[in-house]
Enzyme design. Structure first.
Site, PDB file in Angstrom:
ATOM      1  N   ASP A  77     -30.004 -42.913 -67.869  1.00  0.00           N
ATOM      2  CA  ASP A  77     -29.561 -44.223 -67.392  1.00  0.00           C
ATOM      3  C   ASP A  77     -30.674 -44.985 -66.686  1.00  0.00           C
ATOM      4  O   ASP A  77     -30.705 -46.220 -66.708  1.00  0.00           O
ATOM      5  CB  ASP A  77     -28.384 -44.060 -66.418  1.00  0.00           C
ATOM      6  CG  ASP A  77     -27.172 -43.451 -67.074  1.00  0.00           C
ATOM      7  OD1 ASP A  77     -26.765 -43.971 -68.126  1.00  0.00           O
ATOM      8  OD2 ASP A  77     -26.650 -42.454 -66.562  1.00  0.00           O
ATOM      9  N   HIS A 103     -28.847 -34.884 -62.536  1.00  0.00           N
ATOM     10  CA  HIS A 103     -28.013 -34.634 -63.702  1.00  0.00           C
ATOM     11  C   HIS A 103     -27.395 -33.259 -63.547  1.00  0.00           C
ATOM     12  O   HIS A 103     -28.030 -32.329 -63.042  1.00  0.00           O
ATOM     13  CB  HIS A 103     -28.843 -34.710 -64.991  1.00  0.00           C
ATOM     14  CG  HIS A 103     -28.019 -34.851 -66.232  1.00  0.00           C
ATOM     15  ND1 HIS A 103     -27.389 -33.788 -66.820  1.00  0.00           N
ATOM     16  CD2 HIS A 103     -27.715 -35.950 -66.983  1.00  0.00           C
ATOM     17  CE1 HIS A 103     -26.741 -34.210 -67.890  1.00  0.00           C
ATOM     18  NE2 HIS A 103     -26.918 -35.521 -68.011  1.00  0.00           N
ATOM     19  N   HIS A 161     -20.671 -41.441 -64.679  1.00  0.00           N
ATOM     20  CA  HIS A 161     -20.950 -41.096 -66.081  1.00  0.00           C
ATOM     21  C   HIS A 161     -21.655 -42.291 -66.719  1.00  0.00           C
ATOM     22  O   HIS A 161     -22.776 -42.620 -66.353  1.00  0.00           O
ATOM     23  CB  HIS A 161     -19.637 -40.737 -66.782  1.00  0.00           C
ATOM     24  CG  HIS A 161     -19.797 -40.095 -68.126  1.00  0.00           C
ATOM     25  ND1 HIS A 161     -21.002 -39.699 -68.651  1.00  0.00           N
ATOM     26  CD2 HIS A 161     -18.878 -39.776 -69.073  1.00  0.00           C
ATOM     27  CE1 HIS A 161     -20.818 -39.151 -69.833  1.00  0.00           C
ATOM     28  NE2 HIS A 161     -19.538 -39.201 -70.136  1.00  0.00           N
TER      29      HIS A 161
END
Length: 378
Positions: A315, A264, A224
């Site tokens: 990210d 994702h 996460h």
């Protein structure tokens, strides 16, 4: 009741929300009807907080009043600072330290004893928690580094004030605007693991000071929020290797290792937040004379997208953006907390509005009809 098993609750609808919409096929993210591209370009983090918590964008007077209320809540009590110092001296992990200290804030909150469903009290608590997290994090980093904490300033906005407290000097406009944009991009994202954790906790009628530390705990994992730190560490490994980015990726994949920052659960295409941060990363690299971080990222993205059908998530480009801003790698995920707490508060408020205890079931696959044997006969 269906007996179909959905590991990880993938594809399962568990709630209705007015907060954020994600189109995974189109690569679209919307906060309360507003496209993320528009908000990232034109709205401040304070405006986005107001939007998420109050259901609409504020006018000028409302924004000024809200921003002032946030700024005046930034100071932390002496007892909280003492814990920050103790954890920094113990070399605690930043996310663990943040989780612990945020939980402690309830001891100093005038609304701590309020009914958990009291919306006005929750808005005040949410504002205080959100305002204090940057102060806690900046103080922790400075104490850990042997420096004294820098007191927050009420004349700076949320993003600028954090960078000021972290580095001891007011950042230039480019850095401040970039960081504010990053906070906007990370503020909410549907029922991700940390948001859902906060909702589960609040569904028991536990209070906000219980739900937010739970969200921090969920966000700390590498699947996460922790992925952004993994991305930058991978880019540094690439830089040290002297290899071509494609060669480095192939070697990593051949060794059975994954490249962090790709794939994702929701998006089937490039994360729209990654598109925005990619542009910022490139601009920062050009300004600082360190274009290699963005160049590495683009080369990796092109290879994995063309050869493996993988697209980068937020990210992947937030890592190089933060690195080029001089932010320590191990606080990338706590910075995620600084932003996502706004979404957690909003979802907890929404959960309380129409609460039902969240209680899924598991399919039992263990033994049955075992004969109990007394302990002395086993």
């Amino acid at each position: 009741m269906s007996d179909d098993l959905k590991k990880g609750l993938e594809g399962v609808l568990v709630a209705e929300s007015e907060l954020s919409f994600i189109d995974g096929d189109e690569g679209r993210l919307v906060y309360r009807g507003y496209d993320i591209e528009d908000l990232a370009r034109d709205a401040s983090y304070e405006e986005v907080l107001y939007l998420l918590w109050h259901g609409r964008l504020p006018n000028r007077d409302e924004l000024d009043e809200f921003s002032e209320s946030m700024a005046t809540a930034r100071e932390i009590d002496d007892g909280v600072m003492a814990t920050v110092r103790e954890l920094a001296a113990a070399d605690e992990e930043p996310m663990a330290a943040l989780r612990t200290v945020v939980s402690q804030l309830s001891a100093y909150d005038d609304d701590a004893a309020a009914d958990p469903t009291d919306e006005a009290a929750n808005l005040r608590k949410g504002r205080r928690i959100t305002a204090k997290i940057p102060t806690i994090l900046a103080a922790f980093v400075r104490v850990r580094n042997g420096d004294e904490p820098v007191a927050p300033r009420e004349d700076l906005d949320h993003a600028t004030n954090f960078l000021y407290m972290l580095n001891g000097e007011v950042p230039d406009d480019v850095l401040a605007e970039t960081f504010d944009m990053a906070l906007v991009l990370h503020a909410d994202h549907g029922l991700n693991a940390s948001t859902f954790t906060s909702m589960v906790i609040s569904s028991t009628l536990a209070d906000l000071h219980s739900a937010i530390p739970g969200g921090i705990g969920a966000l700390s994992g590498s699947l996460h929020g922790g992925a952004n730190q993994d991305v930058m560490e991978a880019l540094l490994e690439l830089d040290d290797s002297g290899k071509d980015p494609v060669e480095w990726v192939e070697d990593r994949l051949d060794a059975g290792e994954r490249v962090p920052g790709f794939g994702h659960r929701v998006y089937n295409v490039k994360d729209p937040r990654a598109k925005i941060l990619s542009e910022k990363s490139e601009a920062l690299g050009e300004a600082a004379g360190t274009p290699q971080w963005h160049d590495y990222s683009v080369a990796i993205e092109e290879y994995l997208t063309e050869e493996k059908g993988l697209a980068p998530n937020v990210d992947f480009y937030s890592a190089s953006t933060y690195y080029q801003m001089g932010i320590p790698i191990d606080i990338y995920t706590p910075i995620f907390v600084m932003s996502r707490v706004g979404g957690w508060v909003a979802h907890v408020l929404e959960q309380y509005e129409d609460n039902r205890l969240i209680r899924p079931r598991a399919r039992y696959v263990g033994p049955m009809d075992e004969e109990f044997v007394p302990v002395d006969e086993r």
